[in-house]
Design an enzyme around this catalytic site. Sequence first.
Site, PDB file in Angstrom:
ATOM      1  N   HIS A  17       0.835  -1.209   0.000  1.00 32.16           N
ATOM      2  CA  HIS A  17       0.000   0.000   0.000  1.00 32.16           C
ATOM      3  C   HIS A  17       0.873   1.264   0.000  1.00 32.16           C
ATOM      4  O   HIS A  17       0.583   2.231  -0.697  1.00 32.16           O
ATOM      5  CB  HIS A  17      -0.868   0.058   1.270  1.00 32.16           C
ATOM      6  N   LYS A  41     -19.409  -6.206   7.351  1.00 35.88           N
ATOM      7  CA  LYS A  41     -18.263  -7.116   7.533  1.00 35.88           C
ATOM      8  C   LYS A  41     -17.417  -6.621   8.684  1.00 35.88           C
ATOM      9  O   LYS A  41     -17.124  -5.423   8.761  1.00 35.88           O
ATOM     10  CB  LYS A  41     -17.368  -7.088   6.281  1.00 35.88           C
ATOM     11  N   ARG A  91      -1.369  -5.523  -8.566  1.00 40.92           N
ATOM     12  CA  ARG A  91      -0.267  -6.423  -8.264  1.00 40.92           C
ATOM     13  C   ARG A  91      -0.004  -7.347  -9.437  1.00 40.92           C
ATOM     14  O   ARG A  91       1.106  -7.518  -9.898  1.00 40.92           O
ATOM     15  CB  ARG A  91      -0.571  -7.278  -7.033  1.00 40.92           C
ATOM     16  N   SER A 129      -2.821  -7.852   2.599  1.00 45.36           N
ATOM     17  CA  SER A 129      -3.088  -7.783   4.039  1.00 45.36           C
ATOM     18  C   SER A 129      -3.384  -9.182   4.580  1.00 45.36           C
ATOM     19  O   SER A 129      -3.005  -9.518   5.704  1.00 45.36           O
ATOM     20  CB  SER A 129      -4.263  -6.851   4.318  1.00 45.36           C
TER      21      SER A 129
HETATM   22  P1  ADP Z   1      -9.771  -3.485  -0.911  1.00 46.97           P
HETATM   23  O1  ADP Z   1     -10.559  -4.316   0.067  1.00 46.97           O
HETATM   24  O2  ADP Z   1     -10.467  -2.211  -1.304  1.00 46.97           O
HETATM   25  O3  ADP Z   1      -9.233  -4.227  -2.096  1.00 46.97           O
HETATM   26  P2  ADP Z   1      -7.048  -3.419   0.094  1.00 46.97           P
HETATM   27  O4  ADP Z   1      -6.543  -2.729   1.302  1.00 46.97           O
HETATM   28  O5  ADP Z   1      -6.894  -4.886   0.019  1.00 46.97           O
HETATM   29  O6  ADP Z   1      -8.556  -2.965  -0.026  1.00 46.97           O
HETATM   30  O7  ADP Z   1      -6.376  -2.795  -1.197  1.00 46.97           O
HETATM   31  C1  ADP Z   1      -6.502  -1.428  -1.499  1.00 46.97           C
HETATM   32  C2  ADP Z   1      -5.793  -1.151  -2.817  1.00 46.97           C
HETATM   33  O8  ADP Z   1      -4.399  -1.337  -2.658  1.00 46.97           O
HETATM   34  C3  ADP Z   1      -6.228  -2.081  -3.959  1.00 46.97           C
HETATM   35  O9  ADP Z   1      -6.211  -1.355  -5.181  1.00 46.97           O
HETATM   36  C4  ADP Z   1      -5.158  -3.132  -3.966  1.00 46.97           C
HETATM   37  O10 ADP Z   1      -5.010  -3.700  -5.256  1.00 46.97           O
HETATM   38  C5  ADP Z   1      -3.945  -2.295  -3.589  1.00 46.97           C
HETATM   39  N1  ADP Z   1      -2.925  -3.131  -2.969  1.00 46.97           N
HETATM   40  C6  ADP Z   1      -2.993  -3.895  -1.870  1.00 46.97           C
HETATM   41  N2  ADP Z   1      -1.810  -4.547  -1.646  1.00 46.97           N
HETATM   42  C7  ADP Z   1      -0.995  -4.145  -2.654  1.00 46.97           C
HETATM   43  C8  ADP Z   1       0.342  -4.468  -3.030  1.00 46.97           C
HETATM   44  N3  ADP Z   1       1.076  -5.347  -2.361  1.00 46.97           N
HETATM   45  N4  ADP Z   1       0.839  -3.873  -4.124  1.00 46.97           N
HETATM   46  C9  ADP Z   1       0.085  -3.002  -4.832  1.00 46.97           C
HETATM   47  N5  ADP Z   1      -1.178  -2.680  -4.575  1.00 46.97           N
HETATM   48  C10 ADP Z   1      -1.712  -3.239  -3.483  1.00 46.97           C
END
Ligand code: ADP
Length: 160
Positions: A17, A41, A91, A129
């Site tokens: 992130h 959730k 990703r 995450s």
């Molecule tokens: P959501 O539940 O909205 O997907 P996340 O916190 O999982 O929330 O992800 C938020 C954003 O950050 C998404 O666009 C996700 O693809 C991106 N993201 C999460 N982890 C990574 C990573 N390791 N590299 C690049 N982008 C990431």
Amino acid sequence: MKIAVYPGSFDPITYGHIDIAKRALKVFDKLIILITVNPNKSGFFTAAERIDMVRQVMGDCGGRCTIESSTDLTVHKCKELGANHIVRGLRAVTDFEYEFQMTHANRTLAGDIDSVFFMTSNEYSYLSSNTVKEIAQFDGDLETFVPPYVAEKLTAKFRK
Ligand code: ADP
């Protein structure tokens, strides 16, 4: 001024992130990290805990970064905050399908708000995450995945 919202669960924030946020800050004047809270959730961390971790690890990026949380639709929040862009991270191809659907749904709801995608560094392309929570659950080394503050919070949560 170019203002973007970076929405996500951030449950918890990882180096992936942070990588996306840093890339976005090279393009936008102001970045609002929006912790999206789904009332149906229950997250692993509470909204307050997630906000605290994002604040600790991101700081205010020289006054260009703010942190908000929302239970509203992202496009509604963007309008409220005066942002015309949504930042998301990619990703791998597996992210594409979901992001494609979300982008078109958002565009239908608000045609003046565009989504912008940044590709993460290779080293974070497998990082999520959920992966981090699993590693923490089984006492793995979190050093390369999350900042020390987040690692402490994860460890404390699993020791409860
Ligand atoms: P959501 O539940 O909205 O997907 P996340 O916190 O999982 O929330 O992800 C938020 C954003 O950050 C998404 O666009 C996700 O693809 C991106 N993201 C999460 N982890 C990574 C990573 N390791 N590299 C690049 N982008 C990431």
